[in-house]
Design an enzyme around this catalytic site. Structure first.
Site, PDB file in Angstrom:
ATOM      1  N   LEU A   1      38.262  47.220  29.686  1.00  0.00           N
ATOM      2  CA  LEU A   1      39.546  48.229  29.248  1.00  0.00           C
ATOM      3  C   LEU A   1      40.815  47.362  29.807  1.00  0.00           C
ATOM      4  CD1 LEU A   1      37.815  51.467  29.929  1.00  0.00           C
ATOM      5  CD2 LEU A   1      37.769  49.999  27.755  1.00  0.00           C
TER       6      LEU A   1
ATOM      7  N   GLY B   1      34.253  46.878  30.494  1.00  0.00           N
ATOM      8  CA  GLY B   1      34.239  47.088  28.851  1.00  0.00           C
ATOM      9  C   GLY B   1      33.599  45.900  28.228  1.00  0.00           C
TER      10      GLY B   1
ATOM     11  N   ASN C   1      32.214  47.068  36.855  1.00  0.00           N
ATOM     12  CA  ASN C   1      32.669  47.091  38.247  1.00  0.00           C
ATOM     13  C   ASN C   1      33.613  48.573  38.448  1.00  0.00           C
ATOM     14  OD1 ASN C   1      34.559  46.118  36.548  1.00  0.00           O
ATOM     15  ND2 ASN C   1      35.588  44.875  37.986  1.00  0.00           N
ATOM     16  N   GLU C   2      33.616  49.268  37.450  1.00  0.00           N
ATOM     17  CA  GLU C   2      34.526  50.421  37.597  1.00  0.00           C
ATOM     18  C   GLU C   2      34.743  51.032  39.028  1.00  0.00           C
ATOM     19  OE1 GLU C   2      32.520  49.652  34.869  1.00  0.00           O
ATOM     20  OE2 GLU C   2      33.660  49.891  33.174  1.00  0.00           O
TER      21      GLU C   2
END
Ligand code: COA
Length: 283
Positions: free
Chosen positions: A88, A133, A156-157
């Site tokens: 993202l 993403g 890895n958010e």
């Protein structure tokens, strides 16, 4: 629009018959269908294919076209030599314009519902890094071939202080074991290519992009003798719980995202993460 099957063949791939154009930056996604009816969807938003609103809108349109033109299967890849997708676009989330952020999230939901739920077969030729993403797009496909090198893939958010939504988790759990998915998400684990292969996060490795595309195509060809209707329904039945959850909870999911974005702690984490990225790029 020229029907996909009428595309003129040049070399191995046909002349692209669909070009999804961004209003500002030129084509962000290229769709080319070969003479056998396989579509290659190439993300091309330099430098790192970060998924902003316009790129997501173009991916969404491309997936519609691939479906409408009854391609035998789709290969998702990137025009970058080192990055599949950086995930993202952080700038869509940092100090966001709330109306745009809402469209951004709705479009991401659309892309996932279309890609994860497609009846046509899908494979990802991962020719570089695939964080967050990028990993979601790859794992939404049915098969992954990753080019060997110092690339990483994973969700890895949590490292950015954000929580991957439930459908990101479901997508990961559809690929690796539930326990491995939980460990990977809570620790923001980025897998090397070899680790990804070992854990089943990717199915094969490749020497370069051409090799990855070839291996993806070989996977897609496995379906040539399988009746498409039975295949498509079987795939969707497996994926139904995750797809149904998002379809039934789109507004709740959006509200959670919007609340996150407006949390000062999340904004602080994003700011630090952006600074670190810039520092790294400046070195
Ligand atoms: C994908 C990655 C490994 C590629 O590394 P690289 O080829 O060395 O490229 P860089 O890190 O120099 O990035 C190139 C530019 O893209 C920007 N960029 C990278 N990822 C981005 C993202 N997800 N969103 C917005 N911009 C991003 C960088 O800030 C840099 O901008 P600059 O040229 O203005 O300095 C690396 O950019 C990365 O780890 N990005 C973050 C991925 C991530 O955590 N995504 C999670 C989003 S929720």
């Amino acid at each position: 629009m020229i029907p996909l099957r009428q595309a003129v063949n040049i070399g191995r791939w046909a002349v692209p018959s669909i070009r999804c154009m961004s209003a500002k930056a030129g084509p962000l996604v290229d769709v080319a269908v070969d003479n056998e009816g396989y579509a290659m969807v190439t993300l091309q938003r330099p430098p790192v294919n970060s998924l902003n609103l316009e790129l997501l809108q173009d991916i969404s349109k491309s997936l519609d076209e691939v479906g409408k033109n009854k391609s035998k299967g789709m290969i998702l890849t990137s025009s970058s030599p080192t990055v599949f997708s950086a995930g993202l676009d952080i700038m869509e989330m940092y100090k966001p314009d709330l109306k745009r952020a809402e469209s951004f999230w709705r479009t991401l939901q659309d892309v996932w519902l279309k890609l994860f739920g497609s009846t046509y077969p899908t494979a990802a030729a991962i020719n570089g890094h695939a964080p967050a993403g990028g990993c979601l797009l790859a794992t939404s496909c049915e098969y992954r071939v990753m080019v060997s090198g110092k690339y990483t893939i994973g969700l890895n958010e949590t490292a950015l202080g954000i929580v991957a939504p439930r459908w990101f988790m479901d997508t990961m759990s559809n690929t690796v074991s539930r326990r491995e998915a939980e460990l990977a998400l809570t620790t923001a684990r980025m897998f090397s290519v070899d680790e990804a292969l070992k854990e089943g996060l990717v199915d094969e490795t490749a020497t370069d992009k051409a090799d990855a595309v070839e291996k993806c195509k070989k996977f897609l060809k496995r379906f040539e003798r399988i009746p498409a209707l039975a295949r498509g329904i079987t795939k969707q039945r497996y994926r139904e719980p995750a797809l149904n959850w998002l379809s039934a909870n789109r507004e709740q999911d959006l509200n959670e995202f919007m609340a996150f974005l407006q949390n000062p702690k999340v904004q602080q984490s994003l700011e630090m993460y952006i600074q670190n990225l810039k520092k790294k790029a400046a070195k």
